[in-house]
Design a protein around this motif. Sequence first.
Motif, PDB file in Angstrom:
ATOM      1  N   MET A  26      -6.874   7.201   2.687  1.00  0.00           N
ATOM      2  CA  MET A  26      -7.800   7.890   1.783  1.00  0.00           C
ATOM      3  C   MET A  26      -8.111   6.999   0.579  1.00  0.00           C
ATOM      4  O   MET A  26      -9.274   6.862   0.178  1.00  0.00           O
ATOM      5  N   LEU A  27      -7.087   6.389   0.007  1.00  0.00           N
ATOM      6  CA  LEU A  27      -7.291   5.509  -1.143  1.00  0.00           C
ATOM      7  C   LEU A  27      -8.131   4.294  -0.759  1.00  0.00           C
ATOM      8  O   LEU A  27      -8.940   3.815  -1.561  1.00  0.00           O
ATOM      9  N   ARG A  47      -0.755  -1.551  -3.372  1.00  0.00           N
ATOM     10  CA  ARG A  47       0.167  -2.026  -2.322  1.00  0.00           C
ATOM     11  C   ARG A  47       0.218  -1.034  -1.160  1.00  0.00           C
ATOM     12  O   ARG A  47       0.310  -1.423   0.003  1.00  0.00           O
ATOM     13  N   LEU A  48       0.172   0.267  -1.482  1.00  0.00           N
ATOM     14  CA  LEU A  48       0.159   1.283  -0.431  1.00  0.00           C
ATOM     15  C   LEU A  48      -1.054   1.101   0.477  1.00  0.00           C
ATOM     16  O   LEU A  48      -0.937   1.138   1.709  1.00  0.00           O
ATOM     17  N   VAL A  49      -2.220   0.880  -0.114  1.00  0.00           N
ATOM     18  CA  VAL A  49      -3.434   0.654   0.676  1.00  0.00           C
ATOM     19  C   VAL A  49      -3.245  -0.573   1.558  1.00  0.00           C
ATOM     20  O   VAL A  49      -3.527  -0.531   2.762  1.00  0.00           O
ATOM     21  N   ASN A  51      -0.470  -2.008   2.592  1.00  0.00           N
ATOM     22  CA  ASN A  51       0.560  -1.812   3.618  1.00  0.00           C
ATOM     23  C   ASN A  51       0.087  -0.906   4.749  1.00  0.00           C
ATOM     24  O   ASN A  51       0.347  -1.187   5.915  1.00  0.00           O
ATOM     25  N   THR A  52      -0.579   0.175   4.421  1.00  0.00           N
ATOM     26  CA  THR A  52      -0.958   1.122   5.469  1.00  0.00           C
ATOM     27  C   THR A  52      -2.175   0.641   6.254  1.00  0.00           C
ATOM     28  O   THR A  52      -2.238   0.830   7.466  1.00  0.00           O
ATOM     29  N   CYS A  53      -3.121   0.011   5.589  1.00  0.00           N
ATOM     30  CA  CYS A  53      -4.331  -0.414   6.286  1.00  0.00           C
ATOM     31  C   CYS A  53      -4.149  -1.716   7.045  1.00  0.00           C
ATOM     32  O   CYS A  53      -5.008  -2.084   7.845  1.00  0.00           O
ATOM     33  N   SER A  54      -3.031  -2.393   6.815  1.00  0.00           N
ATOM     34  CA  SER A  54      -2.756  -3.584   7.626  1.00  0.00           C
ATOM     35  C   SER A  54      -2.238  -3.179   9.006  1.00  0.00           C
ATOM     36  O   SER A  54      -2.275  -3.971   9.938  1.00  0.00           O
ATOM     37  N   ASP A  55      -1.767  -1.933   9.142  1.00  0.00           N
ATOM     38  CA  ASP A  55      -1.410  -1.396  10.460  1.00  0.00           C
ATOM     39  C   ASP A  55      -2.690  -0.947  11.152  1.00  0.00           C
ATOM     40  O   ASP A  55      -3.667  -0.575  10.501  1.00  0.00           O
TER      41      ASP A  55
END
Length: 137
Positions: A26-27, A47-49, A51-55
């Motif tokens: 979402m971010l 960092r959350l963006v 980390n999650t979007c690299s998956d």
Amino acid sequence: MVEMPCADHDAHAAATQFLTHTVGRMLALLNLRATPIDTKGYETLLRLVENTCSDSFDLYNGLFMYNKNSTELLHRLESAMDAVKRRLFDELHEVLRKQLFEGSPPLNRQSPDSSSTTESPLPTDHDPDTHDEKSGQ
């Protein structure tokens, strides 16, 4: 490794993995960027963006498709966002109510520097476009 029943694992996975990936994605849609005044919290969101979007989206989709707890979590997340928005708007409305009804000067319906070009719905005593026989004008 932590040994637990599958149902417990799925409940925890929805609350940790699926929620984390959902918020990160979402971010990501907000196109957030680093700024000269980043806070530690904002840096954590960036960092959350990352980390999650690299998956892959397939991994994220699998967290949703194969865990029945994920659907309920999406509903709870949406309800939480609605509750936060309601509180913000309720606070805003309360401030406006106080300004309107508790001693603050009333708001003008027309700004002082704008000139009205619309006709008044109320009749006037003198219409400049008509001839006034009493005054001869």
